[in-house]
Scaffold this motif. Structure first.
Motif, PDB file in Angstrom:
ATOM      1  N   ARG A 199       0.867  -1.185   0.000  1.00 16.39           N
ATOM      2  CA  ARG A 199       0.000   0.000   0.000  1.00 16.39           C
ATOM      3  C   ARG A 199       0.899   1.229   0.000  1.00 16.39           C
ATOM      4  NH1 ARG A 199      -3.366  -3.143  -1.168  1.00 16.39           N
ATOM      5  NH2 ARG A 199      -5.426  -3.437  -0.286  1.00 16.39           N
ATOM      6  N   ALA A 200       0.847   1.980  -1.092  1.00 18.14           N
ATOM      7  CA  ALA A 200       1.610   3.226  -1.200  1.00 18.14           C
ATOM      8  C   ALA A 200       0.640   4.385  -0.984  1.00 18.14           C
ATOM      9  CB  ALA A 200       2.248   3.317  -2.588  1.00 18.14           C
ATOM     10  N   PRO A 201       1.104   5.528  -0.644  1.00 24.37           N
ATOM     11  CA  PRO A 201       2.478   5.869  -0.273  1.00 24.37           C
ATOM     12  C   PRO A 201       2.799   5.461   1.169  1.00 24.37           C
ATOM     13  CG  PRO A 201       1.101   7.838  -0.272  1.00 24.37           C
ATOM     14  CD  PRO A 201       0.240   6.713  -0.738  1.00 24.37           C
ATOM     15  N   LEU A 202       3.995   4.939   1.340  1.00 27.59           N
ATOM     16  CA  LEU A 202       4.466   4.536   2.664  1.00 27.59           C
ATOM     17  C   LEU A 202       4.873   5.781   3.440  1.00 27.59           C
ATOM     18  CD1 LEU A 202       5.413   2.369   4.713  1.00 27.59           C
ATOM     19  CD2 LEU A 202       7.619   2.367   3.507  1.00 27.59           C
ATOM     20  N   GLN A 203       4.283   5.962   4.619  1.00 30.28           N
ATOM     21  CA  GLN A 203       4.673   7.078   5.492  1.00 30.28           C
ATOM     22  C   GLN A 203       5.798   6.662   6.427  1.00 30.28           C
ATOM     23  OE1 GLN A 203       1.353   8.832   7.572  1.00 30.28           O
ATOM     24  NE2 GLN A 203       0.146   9.056   5.709  1.00 30.28           N
ATOM     25  N   SER A 204       5.658   5.472   7.032  1.00 26.60           N
ATOM     26  CA  SER A 204       6.691   5.029   7.973  1.00 26.60           C
ATOM     27  C   SER A 204       6.551   3.540   8.258  1.00 26.60           C
ATOM     28  CB  SER A 204       6.595   5.809   9.292  1.00 26.60           C
ATOM     29  OG  SER A 204       5.355   5.544   9.934  1.00 26.60           O
ATOM     30  N   LEU A 205       7.648   2.958   8.679  1.00 26.44           N
ATOM     31  CA  LEU A 205       7.657   1.586   9.172  1.00 26.44           C
ATOM     32  C   LEU A 205       7.505   1.667  10.685  1.00 26.44           C
ATOM     33  CD1 LEU A 205       8.127  -1.450   8.547  1.00 26.44           C
ATOM     34  CD2 LEU A 205      10.562  -1.019   8.940  1.00 26.44           C
ATOM     35  N   THR A 206       6.581   0.893  11.235  1.00 28.06           N
ATOM     36  CA  THR A 206       6.318   0.925  12.668  1.00 28.06           C
ATOM     37  C   THR A 206       7.103  -0.155  13.403  1.00 28.06           C
ATOM     38  OG1 THR A 206       4.095   1.729  12.222  1.00 28.06           O
ATOM     39  CG2 THR A 206       4.499   0.853  14.419  1.00 28.06           C
ATOM     40  N   SER A 207       7.020  -1.396  12.900  1.00 32.35           N
ATOM     41  CA  SER A 207       7.721  -2.486  13.581  1.00 32.35           C
ATOM     42  C   SER A 207       7.870  -3.700  12.680  1.00 32.35           C
ATOM     43  CB  SER A 207       6.981  -2.901  14.863  1.00 32.35           C
ATOM     44  OG  SER A 207       5.712  -3.443  14.553  1.00 32.35           O
ATOM     45  N   ILE A 208       8.859  -4.526  13.003  1.00 28.73           N
ATOM     46  CA  ILE A 208       9.024  -5.855  12.425  1.00 28.73           C
ATOM     47  C   ILE A 208       9.250  -6.792  13.598  1.00 28.73           C
ATOM     48  CG2 ILE A 208      10.397  -7.366  10.943  1.00 28.73           C
ATOM     49  CD1 ILE A 208      11.138  -4.917   9.274  1.00 28.73           C
ATOM     50  N   LYS A 209       8.374  -7.792  13.691  1.00 28.32           N
ATOM     51  CA  LYS A 209       8.443  -8.748  14.802  1.00 28.32           C
ATOM     52  C   LYS A 209       8.320 -10.163  14.263  1.00 28.32           C
ATOM     53  CE  LYS A 209       6.231  -5.503  17.976  1.00 28.32           C
ATOM     54  NZ  LYS A 209       5.183  -5.290  18.973  1.00 28.32           N
TER      55      LYS A 209
ATOM     56  N   GLY B 288      -0.550   6.133   3.418  1.00 23.93           N
ATOM     57  CA  GLY B 288      -1.630   7.040   3.046  1.00 23.93           C
ATOM     58  C   GLY B 288      -1.080   8.368   2.564  1.00 23.93           C
ATOM     59  N   TYR B 289      -1.917   9.112   1.838  1.00 26.15           N
ATOM     60  CA  TYR B 289      -1.523  10.441   1.341  1.00 26.15           C
ATOM     61  C   TYR B 289      -1.497  11.474   2.459  1.00 26.15           C
ATOM     62  CZ  TYR B 289      -1.996   8.723  -3.426  1.00 26.15           C
ATOM     63  OH  TYR B 289      -1.836   8.033  -4.603  1.00 26.15           O
ATOM     64  N   GLY B 290      -2.306  11.266   3.499  1.00 25.42           N
ATOM     65  CA  GLY B 290      -2.381  12.206   4.609  1.00 25.42           C
ATOM     66  C   GLY B 290      -3.621  11.934   5.438  1.00 25.42           C
ATOM     67  N   ASP B 291      -3.879  12.819   6.401  1.00 23.03           N
ATOM     68  CA  ASP B 291      -4.975  12.612   7.350  1.00 23.03           C
ATOM     69  C   ASP B 291      -6.303  13.187   6.897  1.00 23.03           C
ATOM     70  OD1 ASP B 291      -3.121  11.413   9.042  1.00 23.03           O
ATOM     71  OD2 ASP B 291      -2.658  13.295  10.061  1.00 23.03           O
TER      72      ASP B 291
END
Length: 193
Positions: free
Chosen positions: A75-85, A142-145
């Motif tokens: 899913r683009a656009p990527l805003q940030s990576l939160t975690s990898i577990k 997401g593109y924004g809020d």
């Protein structure tokens, strides 16, 4: 195998019920809940077709094994990576990445799709994983809020879908008009091509 789940959905929709009502000439509020369900259905259908997230949302991609690198986030656009577990066969969860910790991974938020790669010299741990969905990659896209952040062609497609649903309530075929996809086709993400 990978599975994509929405952890936190968008806080607003790209178009409002009132915008759809204006477009379809509906002047009462008796069908507001129904119209909202059409807006949500159209947004989800458009997001799946374009491989995009329109309004900021948190998603999680699960894998049955450590994925091939680089990981393309669907899913683009990527805003940030939160975690990898990951979870080992005994049920112990280990965090490899949390926001701000960039030692083990490189995150590409500019790509379409966004990507995650192991940093130079890094590798996946040598562990026996839980058999089903042990590796989880959580990210924000997401593109924004705000609906103002969403491209106009996406809003047009959603409005057209809602108008079609309004005019074709008894349609049994369930076939979405090809013009819905035509409006969205030129901005389709590379994973959907």
């Amino acid at each position: 195998m990978s599975l994509l789940a929405v952890i936190t959905g968008p806080s607003v929709e790209p178009v409002t019920v009132d915008e759809v009502k204006t477009s379809t000439h509906v002047s009462h509020s008796a069908e507001d809940a129904l119209i909202l369900s059409w807006v949500k259905a159209a947004r989800r259908l458009a997001e799946e077709y374009q491989w995009r997230a329109y309004i900021t949302q948190t998603l999680e991609l699960s894998f049955d094994k450590f994925p091939t690198i680089p990981i393309e986030l669907p899913r683009a656009p990527l805003q940030s990576l939160t975690s990898i577990k990951y979870t080992d066969y005994e049920g112990t969860e280990t965090t490899l990445y949390e926001t701000g910790n960039t030692d083990m991974f490189i995150v590409d938020t500019a790509g379409d799709p966004g990507r995650v790669d192991l940093a130079y010299g890094e590798s996946w741990p040598s562990v026996t994983l839980l058999s089903l969905s042990p590796v989880k990659v959580r990210f924000v896209a997401g593109y924004g809020d705000s609906a103002d952040d969403v491209p106009d062609n996406v809003k047009d497609a959603i409005m057209m879908y809602c108008g079609w649903r309004y005019e074709n309530r008894s349609t049994e075929s369930g076939t979405v008009p090809s013009s819905f996809y035509d409006i969205l086709r030129h901005d389709r993400g590379s994973l959907g091509s």
